[in-house]
Design a protein around this motif. Structure first.
Motif, PDB file in Angstrom:
ATOM      1  N   SER A 197     -74.292  25.283  82.560  1.00  0.00           N
ATOM      2  CA  SER A 197     -75.314  26.284  82.220  1.00  0.00           C
ATOM      3  C   SER A 197     -76.102  26.689  83.456  1.00  0.00           C
ATOM      4  O   SER A 197     -77.308  26.920  83.394  1.00  0.00           O
ATOM      5  CB  SER A 197     -76.250  25.759  81.121  1.00  0.00           C
ATOM      6  N   GLY A 198     -75.416  26.737  84.589  1.00  0.00           N
ATOM      7  CA  GLY A 198     -76.053  27.182  85.813  1.00  0.00           C
ATOM      8  C   GLY A 198     -76.175  26.129  86.882  1.00  0.00           C
ATOM      9  O   GLY A 198     -76.446  26.446  88.043  1.00  0.00           O
ATOM     10  N   GLY A 199     -75.979  24.867  86.495  1.00  0.00           N
ATOM     11  CA  GLY A 199     -76.054  23.779  87.468  1.00  0.00           C
ATOM     12  C   GLY A 199     -74.719  23.077  87.584  1.00  0.00           C
ATOM     13  O   GLY A 199     -73.676  23.717  87.637  1.00  0.00           O
ATOM     14  N   ALA A 200     -74.771  21.742  87.584  1.00  0.00           N
ATOM     15  CA  ALA A 200     -73.538  20.968  87.635  1.00  0.00           C
ATOM     16  C   ALA A 200     -72.822  21.044  86.285  1.00  0.00           C
ATOM     17  O   ALA A 200     -73.424  21.378  85.256  1.00  0.00           O
ATOM     18  CB  ALA A 200     -73.847  19.515  87.989  1.00  0.00           C
ATOM     19  N   ILE A 201     -71.530  20.733  86.281  1.00  0.00           N
ATOM     20  CA  ILE A 201     -70.776  20.629  85.030  1.00  0.00           C
ATOM     21  C   ILE A 201     -71.034  19.242  84.463  1.00  0.00           C
ATOM     22  O   ILE A 201     -70.684  18.225  85.064  1.00  0.00           O
ATOM     23  CB  ILE A 201     -69.273  20.841  85.264  1.00  0.00           C
ATOM     24  N   ASP A 202     -71.685  19.189  83.302  1.00  0.00           N
ATOM     25  CA  ASP A 202     -72.080  17.920  82.706  1.00  0.00           C
ATOM     26  C   ASP A 202     -71.043  17.446  81.698  1.00  0.00           C
ATOM     27  O   ASP A 202     -70.530  18.232  80.896  1.00  0.00           O
ATOM     28  CB  ASP A 202     -73.430  18.065  81.990  1.00  0.00           C
ATOM     29  N   HIS A 203     -70.742  16.150  81.739  1.00  0.00           N
ATOM     30  CA  HIS A 203     -69.875  15.539  80.746  1.00  0.00           C
ATOM     31  C   HIS A 203     -70.758  15.020  79.620  1.00  0.00           C
ATOM     32  O   HIS A 203     -71.492  14.045  79.787  1.00  0.00           O
ATOM     33  CB  HIS A 203     -69.075  14.400  81.380  1.00  0.00           C
TER      34      HIS A 203
END
Length: 231
Positions: A197-203
């Motif tokens: 959502s605009g930052g890192a790809i979160d797991h």
């Protein structure tokens, strides 16, 4: 060239190629010019483009069997638009899904100054979402949305392990709740979930994926990837 091939049996053209750039529009709707026959391009063109289906019609009419290429493309909106970096990443992720759904054979992205720093994240969601080089599926699976302009979905099956990968793109500014229906597959275990959502790809936490599907919430301006293992 078609006449020559008919006479000699030798094909002269492998790909029909165009270059394509956004000419107008400042929202994620710009991707509709790639496929939507009802979309009028908001620019000096001021007409319906329907680009990839139009290319297919030309090939079918004039030289069947020719593959389709966009060897230069870029649909980024101007950097002067608020939130353009996130918008451009959403546009790129949507564009890649459209290319697969519409059957484009080759595409080469041309970088421009308006792109912003987040374009690579759109590619990572398809090519390296977990930072371990795990990839989106390579066998296209039919996927449809009740409102492609707000919440788009693209699906594919991964040949290496049989998992189904589903990318959901919320193009709106607000959270959307939606039911994701599944048909013709046999999920086995929980689905992995990754989100950008605009930052890192979160797991995110794995979630149940029953055979009929499930309901979920999607934050505004986000990409959500499900990886559903199968029996």
């Amino acid at each position: 060239m078609r006449s020559y091939q008919q006479a000699t049996g030798k094909r002269l053209l492998d790909y029909f190629d165009l270059h394509y750039y956004r000419q107008g529009g400042t929202t994620t709707d710009v991707t509709r010019s790639l496929w939507d026959p009802s979309y009028t391009d908001p620019s000096w063109i001021n007409s319906k483009i329907d680009l990839i289906p139009m290319m297919k019609r030309w090939v079918a009419s004039d030289y069947p069997g020719t593959k389709l290429s966009l060897s230069e493309y870029n649909l980024s909106i101007p950097s002067s638009e608020p939130g353009s970096a996130v918008t451009n990443a959403l546009i790129q992720a949507d564009t890649l899904g459209i290319f697969a759904r519409e059957g484009l054979d080759l595409a080469t992205r041309w970088d421009l100054g308006d792109d912003g720093p987040l374009i690579a994240d759109a590619f990572r969601m398809y090519r390296n979402y977990d930072d371990k080089h795990s990839k989106f599926g390579d066998v296209w699976v039919r996927s449809t949305s009740a409102n492609q302009g707000k919440l788009a979905i693209y699906g594919a099956r991964r040949s290496s392990d049989g998992a189904y990968t589903l990318l959901v793109i919320n193009k709106t500014a607000g959270t959307l709740n939606s039911t994701l229906s599944l048909a013709g597959i046999s999920p086995s275990g929980k689905a992995g979930v990754w989100r950008w959502s605009g930052g890192a790809i979160d797991h995110l936490a794995d979630r149940p994926a029953p055979p009929g599907g499930f309901s979920a919430s999607y934050p505004g301006r986000s990409l959500t990837l499900y990886v559903i293992p199968t029996a």
